[in-house]
Design an enzyme around this catalytic site. Structure first.
Site, PDB file in Angstrom:
ATOM      1  N   LYS A  69       0.861  -1.193   0.000  1.00 19.63           N
ATOM      2  CA  LYS A  69       0.000   0.000   0.000  1.00 19.63           C
ATOM      3  C   LYS A  69       0.888   1.229   0.000  1.00 19.63           C
ATOM      4  O   LYS A  69       2.022   1.184   0.502  1.00 19.63           O
ATOM      5  CB  LYS A  69      -0.891   0.011   1.250  1.00 19.63           C
ATOM      6  CG  LYS A  69      -2.119   0.875   1.112  1.00 19.63           C
ATOM      7  CD  LYS A  69      -3.234   0.174   0.370  1.00 19.63           C
ATOM      8  CE  LYS A  69      -4.457   1.032   0.178  1.00 19.63           C
ATOM      9  NZ  LYS A  69      -5.600   0.246  -0.298  1.00 19.63           N
TER      10      LYS A  69
HETATM   11  P1  NAD Z   1     -12.821   8.493  -2.542  1.00 21.25           P
HETATM   12  O1  NAD Z   1     -11.788   9.516  -2.232  1.00 21.25           O
HETATM   13  O2  NAD Z   1     -13.296   8.327  -3.934  1.00 21.25           O
HETATM   14  O3  NAD Z   1     -14.130   8.721  -1.638  1.00 21.25           O
HETATM   15  C1  NAD Z   1     -14.110   8.910  -0.266  1.00 21.25           C
HETATM   16  C2  NAD Z   1     -15.395   9.647   0.087  1.00 21.25           C
HETATM   17  O4  NAD Z   1     -15.504   9.730   1.505  1.00 21.25           O
HETATM   18  C3  NAD Z   1     -15.415  11.074  -0.444  1.00 21.25           C
HETATM   19  O5  NAD Z   1     -16.684  11.348  -1.000  1.00 21.25           O
HETATM   20  C4  NAD Z   1     -15.148  11.915   0.789  1.00 21.25           C
HETATM   21  O6  NAD Z   1     -15.708  13.204   0.711  1.00 21.25           O
HETATM   22  C5  NAD Z   1     -15.810  11.064   1.860  1.00 21.25           C
HETATM   23  N1  NAD Z   1     -15.291  11.324   3.195  1.00 21.25           N
HETATM   24  C6  NAD Z   1     -14.028  11.612   3.572  1.00 21.25           C
HETATM   25  N2  NAD Z   1     -13.949  11.797   4.887  1.00 21.25           N
HETATM   26  C7  NAD Z   1     -15.194  11.617   5.363  1.00 21.25           C
HETATM   27  C8  NAD Z   1     -15.761  11.681   6.661  1.00 21.25           C
HETATM   28  N3  NAD Z   1     -15.035  11.984   7.709  1.00 21.25           N
HETATM   29  N4  NAD Z   1     -17.092  11.434   6.782  1.00 21.25           N
HETATM   30  C9  NAD Z   1     -17.849  11.135   5.713  1.00 21.25           C
HETATM   31  N5  NAD Z   1     -17.364  11.072   4.466  1.00 21.25           N
HETATM   32  C10 NAD Z   1     -16.055  11.313   4.295  1.00 21.25           C
HETATM   33  O7  NAD Z   1     -12.236   7.124  -1.955  1.00 21.25           O
HETATM   34  P2  NAD Z   1     -12.625   5.640  -2.353  1.00 21.25           P
HETATM   35  O8  NAD Z   1     -11.693   5.190  -3.404  1.00 21.25           O
HETATM   36  O9  NAD Z   1     -14.099   5.549  -2.556  1.00 21.25           O
HETATM   37  O10 NAD Z   1     -12.200   4.869  -1.013  1.00 21.25           O
HETATM   38  C11 NAD Z   1     -13.039   4.818   0.130  1.00 21.25           C
HETATM   39  C12 NAD Z   1     -12.625   3.653   1.004  1.00 21.25           C
HETATM   40  O11 NAD Z   1     -12.676   2.438   0.241  1.00 21.25           O
HETATM   41  C13 NAD Z   1     -11.206   3.724   1.573  1.00 21.25           C
HETATM   42  O12 NAD Z   1     -11.186   3.110   2.834  1.00 21.25           O
HETATM   43  C14 NAD Z   1     -10.409   2.870   0.596  1.00 21.25           C
HETATM   44  O13 NAD Z   1      -9.234   2.332   1.177  1.00 21.25           O
HETATM   45  C15 NAD Z   1     -11.423   1.789   0.299  1.00 21.25           C
HETATM   46  N6  NAD Z   1     -11.169   1.063  -0.955  1.00 21.25           N
HETATM   47  C16 NAD Z   1     -11.136   1.708  -2.153  1.00 21.25           C
HETATM   48  C17 NAD Z   1     -10.918   0.976  -3.314  1.00 21.25           C
HETATM   49  C18 NAD Z   1     -10.949   1.610  -4.684  1.00 21.25           C
HETATM   50  O14 NAD Z   1     -10.923   0.860  -5.667  1.00 21.25           O
HETATM   51  N7  NAD Z   1     -11.045   2.920  -4.831  1.00 21.25           N
HETATM   52  C19 NAD Z   1     -10.704  -0.401  -3.242  1.00 21.25           C
HETATM   53  C20 NAD Z   1     -10.747  -1.030  -1.996  1.00 21.25           C
HETATM   54  C21 NAD Z   1     -10.987  -0.284  -0.867  1.00 21.25           C
END
Ligand code: NAD
Length: 477
Positions: free
Chosen positions: A109
């Site tokens: 990561k």
């Molecule tokens: P992203 O940046 O696209 O979205 C995150 C969202 O959460 C945003 O809309 C942001 O405004 C919101 N956010 C941030 N802080 C917040 C808070 N305190 N309260 C409420 N909302 C809040 O990120 P993502 O890619 O969707 O990732 C989200 C989670 O999923 C992370 O934990 C990431 O590790 C996990 N994840 C992502 C992927 C991927 O393919 N993108 C894969 C596996 C896991």
């Protein structure tokens, strides 16, 4: 900070505690447990980029948790809160996740301490290219050794810059495009990668609801139809999960929590409209009269399914006993701390754990990597051949109907659907669905068959650790 919060372990300690809980139920050869648990290495880089007339210094990390299989795989996160503990916890989760869904990777990561919203596109490109240069120089971006992907704060755009940076530094590497995944389709990406993690959350829930005994454990009944859902974080993962569940499975999204507050509407929110509002206004504030400032309180609202899809540690010792959802699916990584996990387990809440629930991203990343290495789009060879074979069947049915005088007619739309050969997107979705069903079965078997395993998370860890251990044993370690 209240007294409880002080006792909360860090994210990495939380992952280790969950790991320890599982290994205490396993019989691993002496020492192997430690070998699997520890993070192999973490590289910290500090680099300067000349921006806005001065040199700005940035700090980034790339952690390699386990190299039992190579390349190692895991996203790169852009957020101000990124730190070594977090990156190591996320790398460990990647090891277990890849093992659980049988993608042939070790866990890694990365992260960069930056608020991407503070920089314009050109600046972000320069910062990203410099970060990628620092990582590629040390083989921490490399198609055979370490393959990043998007995570919070990064997406297709950043992956395209990184891939291009690697290609510039390795001009004769024919597999250069396989150095990162999550690229846009025109830059070597694959159809369905952007939606993959949210799509995987949907497939995970569909699989869960195929088993009435499992649904009953969460004190729920029936199918996904009409289930009341609250989602935290309408970013890549949360948006796609909420969109597919509401548009395709009949769920009602009654709550959306974002950084600046939350929307609650028992009649159901329009996910697409809310997402567009967030994109143009930076948050949910002002969307409608259903807005409230206290997002944290909405996590505790009554609903059937709670989907934390933003960041880690949001369900913790401070609020776990007030959570009312009977079913939580961890779309984010580590949203439930080890302490909260115990409280929720004791309350009978069913948690579909992160290492399974959000594995759709790495699964489709695996397909993208294979596509890049094979230099051909999935379906390109078979699609038209499949269509012509289907055409033969349809022609024959129509001939039989006519010749026999029975006058059968095919249902409306059948011909169109049946004749269409599978393109890349259909194949990716089919591979993802198959993966999510298979991994659920593996977890479920342990969950149901072992008296000492009472939750899906422990079951997931046992399946994953067993596979990693088998791989180390096969290597003679
Ligand atoms: P992203 O940046 O696209 O979205 C995150 C969202 O959460 C945003 O809309 C942001 O405004 C919101 N956010 C941030 N802080 C917040 C808070 N305190 N309260 C409420 N909302 C809040 O990120 P993502 O890619 O969707 O990732 C989200 C989670 O999923 C992370 O934990 C990431 O590790 C996990 N994840 C992502 C992927 C991927 O393919 N993108 C894969 C596996 C896991």
């Amino acid at each position: 900070m209240d007294g409880n919060a002080l006792k909360e372990p860090s994210f990495r300690e939380s992952v280790d505690l969950m790991f320890n809980r599982a290994v205490s139920l396993m019989e691993l050869p002496p020492g192997l447990e430690d070998k699997i648990r520890v993070c192999n290495s973490t590289y910290t880089v500090r680099f300067g980029v000349k921006l806005r007339g001065e040199i700005k210094t940035f700090t980034g990390y790339r952690s390699v948790h386990s190299e039992h299989m190579e390349p190692v795989k895991g996203g790169i996160r852009y957020a101000l809160a990124v730190n070594q503990d977090e990156v190591e916890a996320l790398a460990a989760l990647m090891t277990y996740k890849c093992a659980l869904v049988e993608t042939p990777f070790g866990g890694s990561k990365g992260g960069l301490c930056i608020d991407p919203r503070e920089w314009d596109e050109d600046e972000l490109e320069r910062i990203t290219r410099r970060f990628a240069y620092e990582l590629a120089k040390r083989d921490l971006i490399d198609p055979a050794q370490n393959v990043p992907a998007p995570d919070m704060g990064t997406g297709e755009r950043e992956m395209a810059w990184m891939a291009d940076q690697y290609a510039r530094m390795n001009t004769t590497d024919i597999n250069a495009r396989a150095c990162v995944t999550g690229k846009p389709p025109h830059a070597g990406g694959i159809q369905g990668r952007v939606e993959a993690t949210g799509r995987g959350v949907q497939y995970a829930l569909q699989e869960f609801f195929r088993h009435p005994e499992d649904v009953a454990k969460a004190a729920l009944t029936g199918s996904l139809e009409g289930k009341r859902v609250i989602v935290q974080g309408l970013g890549n993962v949360g948006y796609h999960a909420a969109k597919f569940l509401s548009e395709e499975d009949g769920c009602k999204v009654i709550g959306i929590i974002e950084r600046d507050g939350a929307l609650v509407d028992e009649a159901g929110l329009d996910v697409e409209k809310v997402s567009q509002w967030i994109r143009s206004h930076g948050g949910v504030k002002g969307y409608s009269t259903h807005y409230g400032e206290d997002g944290g309180a909405v996590l505790e609202h009554e609903c059937d399914i709670l989907i934390p899809a933003a960041l880690e540690g949001v369900i913790n010792l401070g609020n776990a006993d007030r959570i009312k959802a009977p079913l939580i699916i961890e779309a984010a990584n580590g949203p439930v701390t080890a302490g909260a996990d115990e409280i929720l387990r004791n309350k009978g809440v069913v948690i579909i754990p992160d290492m399974y629930a959000n594995a759709g991203g790495v699964t489709v990343s695996y397909f993208e990597w294979v596509k890049n290495l094979s230099h051909i789009r999935f379906g390109r060879m078979q699609r038209r051949q499949e269509e012509s074979r289907h055409q033969l069947v349809v022609d024959e049915l129509e001939r039989l109907s006519k010749d026999s005088g029975i006058g059968w007619t095919l249902s409306p739309g059948f011909k169109e659907k049946y004749l269409r050969g599978a393109g890349e997107l259909e194949l990716v979705r089919s591979g993802l669905d198959d993966t999510m069903r298979g991994a659920y079965q593996a977890m479920r078997e342990v969950w149901h068959e072992r008296d000492d395993v009472s939750d899906l998370r422990t079951a997931a860890y046992i399946v994953a650790i067993d596979r990693v251990a088998a791989s180390y044993k096969a290597k003679g370690l």
